[in-house]
Write a protein that holds these residues in place. Sequence first.
Motif, PDB file in Angstrom:
ATOM      1  N   SER A   1      -4.813  15.926   4.668  1.00  0.00           N
ATOM      2  CA  SER A   1      -5.118  14.607   5.221  1.00  0.00           C
ATOM      3  C   SER A   1      -4.248  13.546   4.544  1.00  0.00           C
ATOM      4  O   SER A   1      -3.683  13.760   3.473  1.00  0.00           O
ATOM      5  CB  SER A   1      -6.599  14.278   5.009  1.00  0.00           C
ATOM      6  N   ILE A   2      -4.154  12.378   5.193  1.00  0.00           N
ATOM      7  CA  ILE A   2      -3.361  11.279   4.650  1.00  0.00           C
ATOM      8  C   ILE A   2      -4.249  10.422   3.750  1.00  0.00           C
ATOM      9  O   ILE A   2      -5.319   9.973   4.153  1.00  0.00           O
ATOM     10  CB  ILE A   2      -2.771  10.434   5.782  1.00  0.00           C
ATOM     11  N   LYS A   3      -3.773  10.202   2.537  1.00  0.00           N
ATOM     12  CA  LYS A   3      -4.513   9.414   1.561  1.00  0.00           C
ATOM     13  C   LYS A   3      -3.869   8.035   1.442  1.00  0.00           C
ATOM     14  O   LYS A   3      -2.651   7.915   1.323  1.00  0.00           O
ATOM     15  CB  LYS A   3      -4.524  10.125   0.213  1.00  0.00           C
ATOM     16  N   LEU A   4      -4.674   6.977   1.453  1.00  0.00           N
ATOM     17  CA  LEU A   4      -4.190   5.598   1.428  1.00  0.00           C
ATOM     18  C   LEU A   4      -4.456   4.976   0.063  1.00  0.00           C
ATOM     19  O   LEU A   4      -5.543   5.111  -0.491  1.00  0.00           O
ATOM     20  CB  LEU A   4      -4.878   4.778   2.526  1.00  0.00           C
ATOM     21  N   HIS A   5      -3.434   4.300  -0.487  1.00  0.00           N
ATOM     22  CA  HIS A   5      -3.555   3.597  -1.775  1.00  0.00           C
ATOM     23  C   HIS A   5      -3.369   2.108  -1.493  1.00  0.00           C
ATOM     24  O   HIS A   5      -2.248   1.591  -1.432  1.00  0.00           O
ATOM     25  CB  HIS A   5      -2.508   4.106  -2.772  1.00  0.00           C
ATOM     26  N   GLU A   6      -4.474   1.411  -1.340  1.00  0.00           N
ATOM     27  CA  GLU A   6      -4.428  -0.007  -0.990  1.00  0.00           C
ATOM     28  C   GLU A   6      -4.306  -0.873  -2.240  1.00  0.00           C
ATOM     29  O   GLU A   6      -4.565  -0.436  -3.365  1.00  0.00           O
ATOM     30  CB  GLU A   6      -5.680  -0.398  -0.210  1.00  0.00           C
ATOM     31  N   ASP A   7      -3.927  -2.143  -1.997  1.00  0.00           N
ATOM     32  CA  ASP A   7      -3.845  -3.159  -3.068  1.00  0.00           C
ATOM     33  C   ASP A   7      -3.008  -2.675  -4.243  1.00  0.00           C
ATOM     34  O   ASP A   7      -3.397  -2.789  -5.411  1.00  0.00           O
ATOM     35  CB  ASP A   7      -5.248  -3.547  -3.542  1.00  0.00           C
ATOM     36  N   SER A   8      -1.840  -2.097  -3.960  1.00  0.00           N
ATOM     37  CA  SER A   8      -0.915  -1.657  -5.013  1.00  0.00           C
ATOM     38  C   SER A   8       0.010  -2.816  -5.372  1.00  0.00           C
ATOM     39  O   SER A   8       0.467  -3.564  -4.495  1.00  0.00           O
ATOM     40  CB  SER A   8      -0.100  -0.458  -4.542  1.00  0.00           C
TER      41      SER A   8
ATOM     42  N   PHE B   1       0.852  -1.187   0.000  1.00  0.00           N
ATOM     43  CA  PHE B   1       0.000   0.000   0.000  1.00  0.00           C
ATOM     44  C   PHE B   1       0.894   1.246   0.000  1.00  0.00           C
ATOM     45  O   PHE B   1       2.074   1.195   0.357  1.00  0.00           O
ATOM     46  CB  PHE B   1      -0.922   0.007   1.213  1.00  0.00           C
ATOM     47  N   GLY B   2       0.298   2.363  -0.402  1.00  0.00           N
ATOM     48  CA  GLY B   2       1.013   3.620  -0.431  1.00  0.00           C
ATOM     49  C   GLY B   2       0.279   4.705   0.319  1.00  0.00           C
ATOM     50  O   GLY B   2      -0.949   4.620   0.512  1.00  0.00           O
ATOM     51  N   THR B   3       0.988   5.725   0.751  1.00  0.00           N
ATOM     52  CA  THR B   3       0.395   6.851   1.468  1.00  0.00           C
ATOM     53  C   THR B   3       0.993   8.146   0.964  1.00  0.00           C
ATOM     54  O   THR B   3       2.160   8.197   0.554  1.00  0.00           O
ATOM     55  CB  THR B   3       0.649   6.738   2.985  1.00  0.00           C
ATOM     56  N   ASN B   4       0.201   9.182   0.982  1.00  0.00           N
ATOM     57  CA  ASN B   4       0.671  10.528   0.675  1.00  0.00           C
ATOM     58  C   ASN B   4      -0.294  11.531   1.286  1.00  0.00           C
ATOM     59  O   ASN B   4      -1.398  11.180   1.714  1.00  0.00           O
ATOM     60  CB  ASN B   4       0.771  10.746  -0.831  1.00  0.00           C
ATOM     61  N   TYR B   5       0.139  12.775   1.324  1.00  0.00           N
ATOM     62  CA  TYR B   5      -0.696  13.842   1.861  1.00  0.00           C
ATOM     63  C   TYR B   5      -1.571  14.412   0.743  1.00  0.00           C
ATOM     64  O   TYR B   5      -1.078  14.774  -0.332  1.00  0.00           O
ATOM     65  CB  TYR B   5       0.152  14.952   2.455  1.00  0.00           C
ATOM     66  N   ALA B   6      -2.865  14.485   1.008  1.00  0.00           N
ATOM     67  CA  ALA B   6      -3.789  15.081   0.052  1.00  0.00           C
ATOM     68  C   ALA B   6      -3.678  16.595   0.103  1.00  0.00           C
ATOM     69  O   ALA B   6      -2.962  17.174   0.923  1.00  0.00           O
ATOM     70  CB  ALA B   6      -5.217  14.630   0.360  1.00  0.00           C
TER      71      ALA B   6
ATOM     72  N   GLY C   1       9.281  -1.704 -15.694  1.00  0.00           N
ATOM     73  CA  GLY C   1       8.097  -2.297 -15.105  1.00  0.00           C
ATOM     74  C   GLY C   1       6.995  -1.287 -14.934  1.00  0.00           C
ATOM     75  O   GLY C   1       7.005  -0.222 -15.556  1.00  0.00           O
ATOM     76  N   HIS C   2       6.033  -1.614 -14.087  1.00  0.00           N
ATOM     77  CA  HIS C   2       4.920  -0.706 -13.870  1.00  0.00           C
ATOM     78  C   HIS C   2       4.310  -0.944 -12.493  1.00  0.00           C
ATOM     79  O   HIS C   2       4.491  -1.994 -11.862  1.00  0.00           O
ATOM     80  CB  HIS C   2       3.863  -0.863 -14.959  1.00  0.00           C
ATOM     81  N   LEU C   3       3.588   0.057 -12.046  1.00  0.00           N
ATOM     82  CA  LEU C   3       2.919   0.044 -10.752  1.00  0.00           C
ATOM     83  C   LEU C   3       1.430   0.198 -10.989  1.00  0.00           C
ATOM     84  O   LEU C   3       0.995   1.118 -11.693  1.00  0.00           O
ATOM     85  CB  LEU C   3       3.449   1.191  -9.870  1.00  0.00           C
ATOM     86  N   GLU C   4       0.644  -0.691 -10.384  1.00  0.00           N
ATOM     87  CA  GLU C   4      -0.810  -0.664 -10.529  1.00  0.00           C
ATOM     88  C   GLU C   4      -1.462  -0.391  -9.183  1.00  0.00           C
ATOM     89  O   GLU C   4      -0.928  -0.758  -8.131  1.00  0.00           O
ATOM     90  CB  GLU C   4      -1.324  -1.998 -11.090  1.00  0.00           C
ATOM     91  N   GLY C   5      -2.610   0.261  -9.228  1.00  0.00           N
ATOM     92  CA  GLY C   5      -3.358   0.537  -8.020  1.00  0.00           C
ATOM     93  C   GLY C   5      -4.837   0.634  -8.315  1.00  0.00           C
ATOM     94  O   GLY C   5      -5.255   0.800  -9.469  1.00  0.00           O
ATOM     95  N   THR C   6      -5.642   0.535  -7.284  1.00  0.00           N
ATOM     96  CA  THR C   6      -7.096   0.572  -7.465  1.00  0.00           C
ATOM     97  C   THR C   6      -7.626   1.993  -7.647  1.00  0.00           C
ATOM     98  O   THR C   6      -8.699   2.170  -8.214  1.00  0.00           O
ATOM     99  CB  THR C   6      -7.790  -0.072  -6.253  1.00  0.00           C
ATOM    100  N   ASN C   7      -6.893   3.002  -7.174  1.00  0.00           N
ATOM    101  CA  ASN C   7      -7.391   4.374  -7.271  1.00  0.00           C
ATOM    102  C   ASN C   7      -6.474   5.294  -8.071  1.00  0.00           C
ATOM    103  O   ASN C   7      -6.487   6.506  -7.911  1.00  0.00           O
ATOM    104  CB  ASN C   7      -7.597   4.967  -5.870  1.00  0.00           C
ATOM    105  N   PHE C   8      -5.630   4.716  -8.963  1.00  0.00           N
ATOM    106  CA  PHE C   8      -4.832   5.537  -9.880  1.00  0.00           C
ATOM    107  C   PHE C   8      -4.494   4.698 -11.104  1.00  0.00           C
ATOM    108  O   PHE C   8      -4.537   3.469 -11.078  1.00  0.00           O
ATOM    109  CB  PHE C   8      -3.558   6.067  -9.215  1.00  0.00           C
TER     110      PHE C   8
END
Length: 900
Positions: free
Chosen positions: A162-169, A153-158, A188-195
Motif C-alpha cells: 500500500s501507499i504510505k503518506l508522510h504529511e507535514d514534512s 509531503f512524502g510517499t512510499n510503498y509500505a 540540514g535535516h528533514l522532519e516529519g510527524t511519523n518518523f
Amino acid sequence: MAPSKNTISYAYPLCFIFILSTTTLSVAISTSYSSRCSSPSPASDYHTDYVDTLALLRSFQISIGYFSSGGNSLFSADDDYVNPRSFSFVPHGVFRTKDPTIIHLTATLVLSGPRSSTYIGHRHHRYSITQTISFILDGYYSFTSNDLCMVGFGTNYAADGSIKLHEDSVLRLRVPRPSKLTNPLVTGHLEGTNFETISLVAYDESDNYVYSENALCPPFMLENSMLEQAQAVKENFNCDQLKTHLRRLYKLEYMVDDPLAPRGYNMWSHATRMYINHVHCTANGAVRAYVEFYNDTKMLPYKGRFMVVEEALVADGYWDPTTGQLCFNACPIVRSVSGLSHTDFVVQDCKIKMSFRFVDVWTIRDRSVIAGMLWNSSQGIVNNSRAIPGIISVSGIQEHWENISHVKYTYTVVDEAKKHYISSGLSNKKKKIKGSFPGNGTYSYHDLEFRFIANHVGSGDAYPMTIGSMMVYEDRLAANDSLSDPMVVGMKHELLNVSYDIRYYAPLENWIRPKNGSYSISLHERRISAEGIYDRKRGTLCMIGCREINSSTDCLVLITVQFSSLDAKTQGHGVGAISSLREKNDRLFFEKIDITLYGMYTEQLFEAISRMDMESIMLVLSTTLSCVFTILQILHTKKNPEVPPATSITMLITLALGYLTPLVLNFEALFLSRRKQYVPFFRNNRVELNEVMLRVPTLIAFVLHLRLLQLVWYGRKPDHQSKAETFSIAKRKALQICLSLYFLGGILAGIIHIINVHTRRESPVVVRISQEPATIWEDLVSYAGLILDGFLLPQIILNRLSGSRVQAISPWFYIGVTLIRAMPHVYDLFRAQNYIPSLRSSYIYANSHDDLFSAAWDIIIPLGAALLAMVLFLQQRLGGASLISLQGSRLGSYEMVSTI
C-alpha cells in the motif's frame, strides 16, 4: 501518427485534473509554510526569465548526498553496501520574488536506503531491499542567511504494497552561496510527524564556488625525471580526462613512523586507503574534490556515492601547466556533536597540502597512472629533500580497464633477481632439460599468465605486465598475441626481463591449519608487484617482489616458478614458491608459500577448443543416429503386430528418461557460451554450436521414444489369452527385478560417494586442480548413465521370464543404440591419451557428469553392452530361455498346467 479522437478526449480531463490538483497542493503547502518555517519569510513571485531559471535550477540541484540519524522507522538502522543511504534534491520550479534576496523553490527530495524484509518459506530469511521515499516540497531560500526551508509531503510503498503518506514534512537546509573551501557542504535535516528527524549532508555541486588561493607545489616534489615525464601532458588540460584519472582508490604509504602530524595532528594514523570522490573542475584548470579515507584494505568505497566517513578532506587547487602537476589546499572535516543543526560537520584548519602528477614511467614500486603526496604545511618544507615529518606517499590503485598506452616500464631490480637465480641453482646447465617451454621462438604471452593455489588453501592469478621491452599488461597493450619479434624477446639471450602483477587470496599470516581437518577461514587479498628474469630454455621464472603490508612496502620477496613443458601431457601448469628474503626475527618475515599452477598453454587451449567443436559435432551426430534407429524401431513395431506385447516398457521408459534428464538439468545453460565459460580471452571467430543446437536432436529423440512407448503401450494383444497373461506376469516380474537392481545400485553409489567424501576430509592437504568434487546428486546422475548403458537388461529379463522368441527389438535398434552408448567410452580412452584435462569441465561429448568414465569403466561398459546385445540376439533366435537349462523356471510353462 496523429492521436485518435478518443485519446484527445481523455487528455483534456486528465490535464484539467492535474492542473487542479497541483493548484490545490500549492495553496495547501503555502498555507502551512508560515506555521512551519519561521524564516525565510515568504514573498510574492516575480517574473523570472528562461536563462535565469535554468541557472537557478542547476545551482540548487544535488545529485547525490548522504542521510543519517533518525529514519530508523523508515530504513534499516545499519547502512548497507548493496543499498547505501543516499538522497537527491531536484528543483523543478524556481521563481524570483519581489524581495531580491529571496527566491521561491519547488522541488522533489528522494531518500533511498536499505530496509530489511523477511522471506517466509521453509524457514524465515531476512534480506535487504531498497526503500525509496519521495517528498514533494515547496518553500523559500534566502541568499542573506543561506537557509532554505520547504514544506510538503512524502510517499512510499509500505511492506504490504500500500501507499504510505508522510504529511507535514519540513526540510531545512543550509546551502552556501557561494560555497568555498572552508564552507563546501550542504547540510540540514528533514522532519516529519511519523518518523524521526533525518540529518542530510552533501558536497555542493554548483558552479557557484570561489576557489582558494593558488596552492604552489614545492620544488622537491618534482625531480628532473618527473619534469621530463610532465612535458607530454603539461600543456593540455582536459577536465573529463582529469576526472577519469583522479577519481579512484589510492593506497597510502607513510614515509616516517609518526604519520603526518607529530605535533598533535593525528589524522589518518590508521588509514591505508584514500578515495577521491566528487571531482569538479573548470576550463581554466581549477579543480575541487571530496576525499575519503579508509583503514581497511578490504573496504571498497561506494563509487559514485557521497559517504560520511570518520576521516575526510575537502580540497581545491589548480593544474600547474609548467610542471604538469595538480596542487591542492585541503581541509579536514570533523563531525560535531551539536545535534541536528547544520553545524554537524566542521571544516578545520586548512593546513594540509596535496600534490598529484601523472605517471609515464612505471617501476616495481610505482605502477599507477597517477601518484602524489600529502603533507602538513604547518611543519615547514625543506627544499631538495624528502625527509619531511608526516609526509604520505599516495599511489593510485590501477584499474584493469584503463588505457596505459603512454606508459613505459623501467626495470630496477633485475640484477638482484639474476643473482638469486644463479645462487639458487635453478640455472644449473648440467641439469637435463626435457621438452620445450614458452619463449623458444614464436609464442603467446598468454602462456606466461598463470593461476595458482597457494598453500593448498588460497588461490591467485599472475599476469605479465612487461615481457622484454614490450608492455602487455593483461592484454591491454599488446599489438597481437605473438611475441616473435627478436627485439622484444631478445633471441640472443636465454634470460628475458619480465615484470608481473600478482594477486592472491590467503589467510592471515599467523593462521595455523587446525589438526582435525575441519575449519572455516577468512581469505584476505594480497598484491605483489614483481620483476625479474625468465629462462626461456628451462621454463624458470625468478623475480623480486614488493608487497604492501601494514601501510608499508616490503620489497624483499622472492618468487620462483617452474613451468611445465609445452608438450607435457599433465594437468598442472607448474609449481613455484613465494618466500621472504628477510631474517626470521624480522617483523616483516613470513613463511614460504608453496604454489601449484594450473591452466593450459595457448596451443593446448586451441586444441581444447577444436576438441570441443569436434565433440559438439559428435554429440549431434550420435543423437541424430539415435533418432534414426528409433524411427526404424517404430516402423518395425507397426509392421509386426506381435512386437508390442513382447517389448519391455521398462526399457523404453528408461531410454526416454535418459533423453529427458539432460534437457531438464541443462535448461539454465541453454543460451550460454561454453567457450566463454571455458576461457574468457578466447577471440576466435569460428562458428560455435551452443547448447540450443546441441539439445534440439535430444528433444526430437525424446519425442520419438514417447511415440514408440505409445505404440507398445496400446499395441495389439496376443491371439491367445494364455500368452497375454504370460507377458503381463513377465512384465510385472521384470519391472520388480529391474527396480530392485537399480535401487541396490543406487545405494552402492551413495556409499561409495560417502567414502570418497570422507577420504577427502581426512586428507585436507591434497591439492585438487581439477573440477570440484562431485555432489551426491552428480554421482547418482552418473550412475543413471550406467543404467542407460545397460538399457537392454529389462528386455533380456522379460524374454527370459516369458520364454518369447518374438523378434521384438529390431537389430538396427539394439545394435545401433548399443554402439551409441559404447562409443563415448571408446572416445574417452582416446581423449585421456591425447588431451590435457582442464580446471573447468569442458567435455561436451563423453561428459563425466552423464556417465561413469575411467580407464576401468571405459573397458567394462562397452564389453558389458556388447554382451547384452549378444544375449538378446540369441534369445530372439533361439528363445528367451535358450541360454539357461532350467526350462521349467520360465513363466511360459504355466500354459501346461490345467485350469480344471
